[in-house]
Each structure stands twice: as structure tokens, then as C-alpha cells.
Design an enzyme around this catalytic site. Structure first.
Site, PDB file in Angstrom:
ATOM      1  N   HIS A  14      15.418  33.531  18.709  1.00 37.28           N
ATOM      2  CA  HIS A  14      16.759  33.848  18.225  1.00 37.28           C
ATOM      3  C   HIS A  14      17.769  32.895  18.862  1.00 37.28           C
ATOM      4  O   HIS A  14      17.693  32.663  20.074  1.00 37.28           O
ATOM      5  CB  HIS A  14      17.129  35.287  18.613  1.00 37.28           C
ATOM      6  CG  HIS A  14      18.545  35.630  18.246  1.00 37.28           C
ATOM      7  ND1 HIS A  14      18.917  35.867  16.939  1.00 37.28           N
ATOM      8  CD2 HIS A  14      19.665  35.725  18.998  1.00 37.28           C
ATOM      9  CE1 HIS A  14      20.224  36.124  16.917  1.00 37.28           C
ATOM     10  NE2 HIS A  14      20.698  36.044  18.148  1.00 37.28           N
ATOM     11  N   LEU A  42       0.852  -1.196   0.000  1.00 41.04           N
ATOM     12  CA  LEU A  42       0.000   0.000   0.000  1.00 41.04           C
ATOM     13  C   LEU A  42       0.891   1.252   0.000  1.00 41.04           C
ATOM     14  O   LEU A  42       2.083   1.176   0.249  1.00 41.04           O
ATOM     15  CB  LEU A  42      -0.902  -0.019   1.237  1.00 41.04           C
ATOM     16  CG  LEU A  42      -1.806  -1.252   1.393  1.00 41.04           C
ATOM     17  CD1 LEU A  42      -2.673  -1.120   2.649  1.00 41.04           C
ATOM     18  CD2 LEU A  42      -2.690  -1.439   0.164  1.00 41.04           C
ATOM     19  N   MET A  83       0.403  17.969  -8.677  1.00 36.94           N
ATOM     20  CA  MET A  83       0.585  16.548  -8.344  1.00 36.94           C
ATOM     21  C   MET A  83       1.425  16.464  -7.080  1.00 36.94           C
ATOM     22  O   MET A  83       2.653  16.316  -7.135  1.00 36.94           O
ATOM     23  CB  MET A  83       1.237  15.813  -9.506  1.00 36.94           C
ATOM     24  CG  MET A  83       0.302  15.610 -10.675  1.00 36.94           C
ATOM     25  SD  MET A  83       1.024  14.579 -11.942  1.00 36.94           S
ATOM     26  CE  MET A  83      -0.377  14.270 -13.012  1.00 36.94           C
ATOM     27  N   GLY A 131      14.459  17.603 -18.313  1.00 34.96           N
ATOM     28  CA  GLY A 131      13.481  18.239 -17.418  1.00 34.96           C
ATOM     29  C   GLY A 131      14.132  18.794 -16.172  1.00 34.96           C
ATOM     30  O   GLY A 131      14.697  18.066 -15.368  1.00 34.96           O
TER      31      GLY A 131
HETATM   32  P1  FAD Z   1      -0.598   7.597  -6.211  1.00 30.36           P
HETATM   33  O1  FAD Z   1       0.307   7.821  -5.077  1.00 30.36           O
HETATM   34  O2  FAD Z   1      -0.012   7.516  -7.578  1.00 30.36           O
HETATM   35  O3  FAD Z   1      -1.382   6.248  -5.885  1.00 30.36           O
HETATM   36  C1  FAD Z   1      -2.262   5.677  -6.793  1.00 30.36           C
HETATM   37  C2  FAD Z   1      -2.353   4.203  -6.459  1.00 30.36           C
HETATM   38  O4  FAD Z   1      -3.435   3.655  -7.185  1.00 30.36           O
HETATM   39  C3  FAD Z   1      -1.124   3.405  -6.861  1.00 30.36           C
HETATM   40  O5  FAD Z   1      -0.671   2.631  -5.789  1.00 30.36           O
HETATM   41  C4  FAD Z   1      -1.614   2.532  -7.996  1.00 30.36           C
HETATM   42  O6  FAD Z   1      -0.974   1.263  -8.053  1.00 30.36           O
HETATM   43  C5  FAD Z   1      -3.065   2.373  -7.649  1.00 30.36           C
HETATM   44  N1  FAD Z   1      -3.942   2.065  -8.781  1.00 30.36           N
HETATM   45  C6  FAD Z   1      -4.018   2.710  -9.963  1.00 30.36           C
HETATM   46  N2  FAD Z   1      -4.974   2.179 -10.735  1.00 30.36           N
HETATM   47  C7  FAD Z   1      -5.520   1.169 -10.023  1.00 30.36           C
HETATM   48  C8  FAD Z   1      -6.549   0.244 -10.282  1.00 30.36           C
HETATM   49  N3  FAD Z   1      -7.261   0.289 -11.432  1.00 30.36           N
HETATM   50  N4  FAD Z   1      -6.836  -0.681  -9.339  1.00 30.36           N
HETATM   51  C9  FAD Z   1      -6.155  -0.716  -8.183  1.00 30.36           C
HETATM   52  N5  FAD Z   1      -5.168   0.148  -7.882  1.00 30.36           N
HETATM   53  C10 FAD Z   1      -4.867   1.082  -8.782  1.00 30.36           C
HETATM   54  N6  FAD Z   1       4.790  14.779  -3.707  1.00 30.36           N
HETATM   55  C11 FAD Z   1       4.961  15.505  -2.587  1.00 30.36           C
HETATM   56  O7  FAD Z   1       4.008  16.127  -2.106  1.00 30.36           O
HETATM   57  N7  FAD Z   1       6.183  15.560  -1.966  1.00 30.36           N
HETATM   58  C12 FAD Z   1       7.256  14.906  -2.444  1.00 30.36           C
HETATM   59  O8  FAD Z   1       8.344  14.972  -1.864  1.00 30.36           O
HETATM   60  C13 FAD Z   1       7.111  14.140  -3.626  1.00 30.36           C
HETATM   61  N8  FAD Z   1       8.161  13.474  -4.149  1.00 30.36           N
HETATM   62  C14 FAD Z   1       7.973  12.709  -5.261  1.00 30.36           C
HETATM   63  C15 FAD Z   1       9.079  12.050  -5.799  1.00 30.36           C
HETATM   64  C16 FAD Z   1       8.937  11.278  -6.933  1.00 30.36           C
HETATM   65  C17 FAD Z   1      10.135  10.563  -7.488  1.00 30.36           C
HETATM   66  C18 FAD Z   1       7.658  11.153  -7.547  1.00 30.36           C
HETATM   67  C19 FAD Z   1       7.470  10.292  -8.757  1.00 30.36           C
HETATM   68  C20 FAD Z   1       6.563  11.819  -7.034  1.00 30.36           C
HETATM   69  C21 FAD Z   1       6.706  12.613  -5.891  1.00 30.36           C
HETATM   70  N9  FAD Z   1       5.649  13.332  -5.362  1.00 30.36           N
HETATM   71  C22 FAD Z   1       5.826  14.091  -4.239  1.00 30.36           C
HETATM   72  C23 FAD Z   1       4.307  13.283  -5.961  1.00 30.36           C
HETATM   73  C24 FAD Z   1       3.419  12.308  -5.172  1.00 30.36           C
HETATM   74  O9  FAD Z   1       4.027  11.047  -5.147  1.00 30.36           O
HETATM   75  C25 FAD Z   1       2.041  12.219  -5.802  1.00 30.36           C
HETATM   76  O10 FAD Z   1       1.495  13.511  -5.947  1.00 30.36           O
HETATM   77  C26 FAD Z   1       1.120  11.387  -4.935  1.00 30.36           C
HETATM   78  O11 FAD Z   1       1.616  10.090  -4.763  1.00 30.36           O
HETATM   79  C27 FAD Z   1      -0.279  11.327  -5.546  1.00 30.36           C
HETATM   80  O12 FAD Z   1      -1.086  10.558  -4.727  1.00 30.36           O
HETATM   81  P2  FAD Z   1      -2.352   9.768  -5.310  1.00 30.36           P
HETATM   82  O13 FAD Z   1      -2.980   9.107  -4.132  1.00 30.36           O
HETATM   83  O14 FAD Z   1      -3.168  10.663  -6.134  1.00 30.36           O
HETATM   84  O15 FAD Z   1      -1.762   8.678  -6.312  1.00 30.36           O
HETATM   85  P1  NAD Z   2       7.679  18.858 -13.377  1.00 31.18           P
HETATM   86  O1  NAD Z   2       6.447  19.333 -14.020  1.00 31.18           O
HETATM   87  O2  NAD Z   2       8.040  19.322 -12.024  1.00 31.18           O
HETATM   88  O3  NAD Z   2       8.938  19.233 -14.280  1.00 31.18           O
HETATM   89  C1  NAD Z   2       9.016  18.868 -15.616  1.00 31.18           C
HETATM   90  C2  NAD Z   2      10.031  19.778 -16.266  1.00 31.18           C
HETATM   91  O4  NAD Z   2      10.317  19.253 -17.540  1.00 31.18           O
HETATM   92  C3  NAD Z   2       9.538  21.205 -16.432  1.00 31.18           C
HETATM   93  O5  NAD Z   2      10.521  22.098 -15.997  1.00 31.18           O
HETATM   94  C4  NAD Z   2       9.284  21.297 -17.916  1.00 31.18           C
HETATM   95  O6  NAD Z   2       9.456  22.602 -18.432  1.00 31.18           O
HETATM   96  C5  NAD Z   2      10.333  20.331 -18.449  1.00 31.18           C
HETATM   97  N1  NAD Z   2      10.043  19.792 -19.766  1.00 31.18           N
HETATM   98  C6  NAD Z   2       8.842  19.437 -20.272  1.00 31.18           C
HETATM   99  N2  NAD Z   2       8.995  19.002 -21.536  1.00 31.18           N
HETATM  100  C7  NAD Z   2      10.316  19.070 -21.819  1.00 31.18           C
HETATM  101  C8  NAD Z   2      11.088  18.767 -22.954  1.00 31.18           C
HETATM  102  N3  NAD Z   2      10.520  18.301 -24.069  1.00 31.18           N
HETATM  103  N4  NAD Z   2      12.418  18.956 -22.903  1.00 31.18           N
HETATM  104  C9  NAD Z   2      13.003  19.436 -21.767  1.00 31.18           C
HETATM  105  N5  NAD Z   2      12.312  19.763 -20.663  1.00 31.18           N
HETATM  106  C10 NAD Z   2      10.985  19.566 -20.692  1.00 31.18           C
HETATM  107  O7  NAD Z   2       7.601  17.262 -13.473  1.00 31.18           O
HETATM  108  P2  NAD Z   2       8.520  16.152 -12.803  1.00 31.18           P
HETATM  109  O8  NAD Z   2       9.769  16.733 -12.264  1.00 31.18           O
HETATM  110  O9  NAD Z   2       8.589  15.050 -13.803  1.00 31.18           O
HETATM  111  O10 NAD Z   2       7.628  15.671 -11.600  1.00 31.18           O
HETATM  112  C11 NAD Z   2       6.335  15.088 -11.851  1.00 31.18           C
HETATM  113  C12 NAD Z   2       5.376  15.447 -10.749  1.00 31.18           C
HETATM  114  O11 NAD Z   2       5.775  14.852  -9.533  1.00 31.18           O
HETATM  115  C13 NAD Z   2       5.318  16.940 -10.536  1.00 31.18           C
HETATM  116  O12 NAD Z   2       4.001  17.354 -10.763  1.00 31.18           O
HETATM  117  C14 NAD Z   2       5.700  17.157  -9.122  1.00 31.18           C
HETATM  118  O13 NAD Z   2       4.800  18.003  -8.458  1.00 31.18           O
HETATM  119  C15 NAD Z   2       5.668  15.779  -8.496  1.00 31.18           C
HETATM  120  N6  NAD Z   2       6.839  15.703  -7.615  1.00 31.18           N
HETATM  121  C16 NAD Z   2       6.839  16.472  -6.484  1.00 31.18           C
HETATM  122  C17 NAD Z   2       7.948  16.472  -5.669  1.00 31.18           C
HETATM  123  C18 NAD Z   2       7.945  17.326  -4.453  1.00 31.18           C
HETATM  124  O14 NAD Z   2       6.875  17.771  -4.052  1.00 31.18           O
HETATM  125  N7  NAD Z   2       9.081  17.582  -3.822  1.00 31.18           N
HETATM  126  C19 NAD Z   2       9.059  15.717  -5.983  1.00 31.18           C
HETATM  127  C20 NAD Z   2       9.037  14.979  -7.143  1.00 31.18           C
HETATM  128  C21 NAD Z   2       7.912  14.965  -7.956  1.00 31.18           C
END
Ligand code: FAD
Ligand code: NAD
Length: 464
Positions: free
Chosen positions: A442, A36, A316, A179
Site C-alpha cells: 500500500h 533482424l 497474433m 477497425g
Molecule cells: P514476425 O515478427 O512477423 O517476423 C517474421 C519475419 O520473417 C519477418 O522479419 C519477415 O521479414 C521474415 N520472413 C518472412 N518470410 C520470409 C522468408 N521467406 N525468408 C526470410 N525471411 C522471411 N504484439 C504484442 O505482443 N505486443 C505488442 O505491443 C504488439 N504491437 C504491435 C504493433 C503493431 C503496429 C503491429 C503490426 C503488430 C504488433 N504486435 C504486437 C504483433 C506482433 O508484432 C506479432 O505478433 C509478432 O511480431 C509475430 O512474430 P513472428 O515471429 O511470428 O513474426
Molecule cells: P484486430 O483483429 O485487433 O482488430 C481488427 C478490427 O477491425 C476488429 O475490431 C474488427 O472487428 C475490425 N474490422 C474487421 N473488418 C472490418 C471492416 N470491414 N470494417 C470495419 N472494421 C472491421 O487487428 P489489428 O488491430 O489490425 O491488429 C492486427 C494484429 O496485430 C492483431 O492480431 C493484434 O493481436 C496484433 N497487435 C497486437 C498489439 C498488442 O498486443 N498490443 C498491438 C498491435 C497489433
């Protein structure tokens, strides 16, 4: 018959399930993977932060301990151990969610859920068998998957996404990142600290282009000092693999073709909502730009079916998904919840950390709103000097007439936690003067917030 079924157990889904159960609903949750927690716990927030923290320790020991008069010899990285610790953190966190489901008497189904009709869901299990359940209401929380761009096909071997980048077995010599957003910078810094030559190719003319522009500029300056290279305003045309090398071809801003080579190409150009094989066609929901359309109450076009998190519009972010999960549960229970999307902070966990809440300066200009701005640099802060963490600043934007805080943008040490004060300020519609008149301990980094508010409200910071 369940009162509510949640499809997807990420931060949106599992939090919604807990809140529904707390409110007395008979609740089921369906997850297609064996653990999960969704993207966030398994391949997102948690593992990336574990690696950022581990590599930060290494970086400090290598580059900063000597400043404090500490000598280290024989320093080296055991990547396998580092990855194992990360896996342990992930497992403990996912187990925690499993425990919370049990504690709240939520039935967990493992398998891929899909709608048969608005009240019947089929669950395809990995062993090929099927389960089914009946439900009054449903919350779709199926999250997102990495996306790519034309000409760049992710093979998960050399052209990889964040998921593979979190499990590499060897420190790459060179990595090309497409990106310059959150993933590119966070994971880029992980590998740059481990000694990888990291090149970031960004399509727009700034990294972190959706945040206040001052932040991307400052972060780029600091990351460059750490050895990362940035290629802005570059249009990637294709990526090809030859043996163990990847070549990425792009056009620079003059239109000239340039080539980048690496052991890996990390594609970090955003994520797409995930609705594959969800059976939306069986209930008459049509996606728009991949997203599930919802109204102000997060209800889809089908009454009783809601959607939250990455699969709908908006940022996201895990905490945005969580807020929406709580919202839907309380709304279904007849309460009148509210989400202030403007007060949802965005944080980048590089070092220095970066965080934002409210309007950016660019947005205020576009809207033609009259505003005043005040900044305070960390280098003028006693605590920052004591900690040897003088990079960064806090910038406060306030309404020119009323002094109400409209946006706060921060970069520096401990920012991910400091942003909470700005969120409270925005939520309670504080003026810059309100915050400036509150006592801040502070010496702490929080004093930069007080000083930036003083700078915004009357241009009279004390220590500048
Ligand atoms: P998800 O976390 O994507 O969960 C969806 C779940 O649904 C999954 O487990 C999937 O397997 C399941 N699912 C999908 N379809 C089905 C189905 N048909 N049946 C059963 N199960 C299904 N956000 C932050 O706020 N802070 C961060 O530091 C951060 N770091 C990140 C780093 C990375 C590398 C990435 C990729 C993302 C990061 N994010 C971060 C973004 C964050 O992970 C997402 O915004 C968040 O997980 C979204 O939550 P969710 O519940 O919408 O979907
Ligand atoms: P992002 O939207 O943060 O960044 C994507 C970047 O790729 C942008 O700067 C965009 O201009 C660039 N880009 C798009 N098309 C391109 C191209 N053709 N060539 C070069 N650059 C290009 O997306 P991400 O970094 O892939 O993260 C995905 C999602 O996951 C985001 O929505 C983010 O909010 C979430 N996330 C959040 C955290 C966090 O909250 N700390 C950490 C990781 C991921």
C-alpha cells in the site's frame, strides 16, 4: 548441414534460434530484410510503444500537469525528433538481436528463404545472387502482413497500414481509421494526442470486440473524452483518394450511407499470415485460411518442419510467438515442454492500458459455466487518486463452486504490468480467495487486484 534452420527473425524466430543454440544445435536463421527482429521490433510492438510513450508525455504536459500544480509554457511537438527517437529505439533493439545471434553462434543469412525440398533451402539475396543451405529440421516463423477489405486498396500513400502510420512526417489534421481493434486504437491515440481529428469506424458493435466487452466500453468512454470519435456497427464499402484527401464510404447500422474524410485512412482490420514465395508447394504443405496447419507439437504435415507465431493459428502476439519458439526448440531436443494458451495475456497499450487473461464473461456465458464476478474501480484506490489516474477497474471472474480464477480483465493505469499477477494466478490455478489473502503493498495499483478478488470471492471488498 545445420541441425535446424529458422526462416524469419521475428520474436518467434529469433527466440527459437537462441533456444536451439542453447540446447546445442547447429543453428541458422534466414531473414529477408536487412535488420533482424521481424514485425515486432521493426514496425510493430517497439516503434508503436515508443510513439505511445512520447505522445503520452506530451499529453500529460498539456492536460494534466496543471492539476499537479506544474505550469508549462511554450509546449510544442517536434515530430521529426519524436520519430528519430523512435527509430533509435528500434535500431538499438534490432542491434541487440544481432548481438544475441553472434553470442549464441547462430549463422545469420539475409535474403528470402524458400524450400527446394524438406532439407534444402534457397536464399534469394537482394543483390540478385543466391545462397543455399542444407538442414535437418526447419522452423517456419515467417509472421504476418497487414490485410485489407474489399473496396479498400492500400496504396501506402494515403490509404495506409500501421507500417506507414509509424513514419508520418507531418501531423495529419484528420485520420479515418478502419477497425477498432488493437492497432486502430493504439495508433489512433498516438495521433489524437498530437491533435489529429481521429475517427474510428468499426464493423462490430464494440471496440476491442474479442476482449471482455466491459473493457471496450470503458476504453471507448475514456478515448471519447480525449476527442476520438467512434462509429460502431458501420460497414465500410470503399475508400478513394482525391489528391491529398481520402474519402471512406460506409453504411451505418440503419443502412444509410455515410462518408468520412481524412488526410489518411489507416486500415487496421487484422493481419494475414505471410507465406509468399516460401516454396511450400515443393514440400507438400497446404495452407488453410492462409495459415500453416500444425499439430499439438507445432509440427506441420511434413515431419521435422515446424511452424510458429503469426503464421499459424492463435493470437497474433509477440509473446505467444516467443513461447512457441521455445516450445519447438525444447520439443526437438527431446524435452516435454508445455504451453497454456489460456494463460497468454493480451494487452492494449493505450492509456488507460487494457489487459486480459483467461476467459471473458461472454465466453463463460456461452459455455454455460457457473461463475461469480467481482470488480474494483480505480477511483476507490488511494494510489490512483494520488496519481490522478482514476479511470478504469479490475474485474475478476471465478468458478462459482471452486472459486478458481477463470479470467481477469483490467483497464487503467499500469495495467500492462499488473496483468502479470493474474497470469500467475491462472497458471497456478489460484482461487480468488488465495489472491485476496496475499498482502499487496500500500499504496499501489496492485491493491485493485486484491480488492477485485475479495469482491469476487465473498462480495466483501474492504474499500468499496
Ligand atoms: P514476425 O515478427 O512477423 O517476423 C517474421 C519475419 O520473417 C519477418 O522479419 C519477415 O521479414 C521474415 N520472413 C518472412 N518470410 C520470409 C522468408 N521467406 N525468408 C526470410 N525471411 C522471411 N504484439 C504484442 O505482443 N505486443 C505488442 O505491443 C504488439 N504491437 C504491435 C504493433 C503493431 C503496429 C503491429 C503490426 C503488430 C504488433 N504486435 C504486437 C504483433 C506482433 O508484432 C506479432 O505478433 C509478432 O511480431 C509475430 O512474430 P513472428 O515471429 O511470428 O513474426
Ligand atoms: P484486430 O483483429 O485487433 O482488430 C481488427 C478490427 O477491425 C476488429 O475490431 C474488427 O472487428 C475490425 N474490422 C474487421 N473488418 C472490418 C471492416 N470491414 N470494417 C470495419 N472494421 C472491421 O487487428 P489489428 O488491430 O489490425 O491488429 C492486427 C494484429 O496485430 C492483431 O492480431 C493484434 O493481436 C496484433 N497487435 C497486437 C498489439 C498488442 O498486443 N498490443 C498491438 C498491435 C497489433
Amino acid at each position: 548441414m545445420y541441425d535446424v534452420t529458422i526462416i524469419g527473425s521475428g520474436p518467434g524466430g529469433y527466440v527459437a534460434a537462441i533456444r536451439c543454440a542453447q540446447l546445442g544445435m547447429k543453428t541458422a536463421i534466414i531473414e529477408r530484410y536487412s535488420t533482424l527482429g521481424g514485425t515486432c521490433l521493426n514496425v510493430g510492438c517497439i516503434p508503436s510503444k515508443a510513439l505511445l510513450d512520447s505522445t503520452e508525455h506530451y499529453h500529460l504536459a498539456k492536460h494534466s500537469f496543471d492539476v499537479h500544480g506544474i505550469e508549462v509554457s511554450g509546449l510544442k511537438v517536434d515530430l521529426a525528433r519524436m520519430m528519430q527517437r523512435k527509430n533509435e529505439v528500434v535500431q538499438q533493439t534490432c542491434d541487440g538481436v544481432q548481438y544475441l545471434m553472434k553470442k549464441n553462434k547462430i549463422d545469420v543469412y539475409h535474403g528470402h528463404g524458400s524450400f527446394v525440398n524438406a532439407h534444402a533451402i534457397e536464399i534469394a539475396k537482394t543483390d540478385g545472387t543466391k545462397d543455399s543451405l542444407e538442414t535437418d529440421k526447419t522452423i517456419i516463423a515467417t509472421g504476418s502482413k497487414p490485410s485489407s477489405i474489399p473496396g479498400v486498396e492500400i496504396d501506402k500513400q494515403r490509404i495506409i497500414t500501421s507500417t506507414e502510420a509509424l513514419t508520418l512526417e507531418k501531423i495529419p489534421e484528420e485520420m479515418v481509421i478502419i477497425g477498432g481493434g488493437v492497432i486502430g486504437l493504439e495508433l489512433g491515440q498516438v495521433y489524437a494526442r498530437l491533435g489529429t481529428k481521429v475517427r474510428v469506424i468499426e464493423y462490430l458493435n464494440s471496440i476491442l470486440p474479442t476482449m471482455d466487452r466491459a473493457l471496450g466500453k470503458e476504453l471507448q468512454r475514456v478515448l471519447k473524452k480525449g476527442g476520438m470519435e467512434f462509429y460502431l456497427s458501420h460497414t465500410v464499402k470503399n475508400a478513394t483518394v482525391q489528391g491529398e484527401k481520402v474519402t471512406v464510404i460506409a453504411d451505418n447500422k440503419k443502412g444509410e450511407e455515410v462518408s468520412f474524410s481524412g488526410d489518411y485512412c489507416l486500415v487496421a482490420v487484422g493481419r494475414r499470415p505471410y507465406t509468399d514465395k516460401l516454396g511450400l508447394e515443393n514440400i507438400g504443405i497446404q495452407t488453410e485460411k492462409g495459415q500453416i496447419p500444425v499439430n499439438d507439437h507445432l509440427e506441420t504435415s511434413v515431419p521435422g518442419i515446424y511452424a510458429i507465431g503469426d503464421v499459424i493459428r492463435g493470437a497474433m502476439l509477440a509473446h505467444k510467438a516467443e513461447e512457441e519458439g521455445v516450445y519447438v526448440a525444447e520439443y526437438m531436443a527431446g524435452q516435454r515442454p508445455h504451453i497454456n494458451y489460456l494463460a497468454i495475456p493480451g494487452v492494449v497499450y493505450t492509456w488507460p492500458e487494457v489487459a486480459s487473461v483467461g476467459h471473458t464473461e461472454e465466453e463463460l456465458k456461452d459455455k454455460g459455466l457457473a461463475y461469480k464476478s467481482g470488480s474494483f474501480p480505480f477511483k476507490a484506490l488511494g494510489r490512483a487518486r494520488a496519481a490522478n489516474e482514476t479511470d478504469g477497474f479490475i474485474k475478476v471472474l471465478a468458478d462459482k463452486e471452486t472459486d478458481e480464477i477463470l479470467g481477469v480483465h483490467m483497464i487503467g493505469a499500469r495495467i500492462a504490468d499488473l496483468i502479470a499477477e493474474a497470469v500467475v494466478a491462472l497458471e497456478y490455478r489460484a482461487s480468488a480467495e488465495d489472491i485476496a489473502r496475499i498482502s499487496h503493498a500500500h499504496p499501489t495499483f496492485t491493491e485493485a487486484m486484491k480488492e477485485a478478488c475479495l469482491a469476487a470471492t465473498e462480495k466483501r471488498p474492504i474499500h468499496l
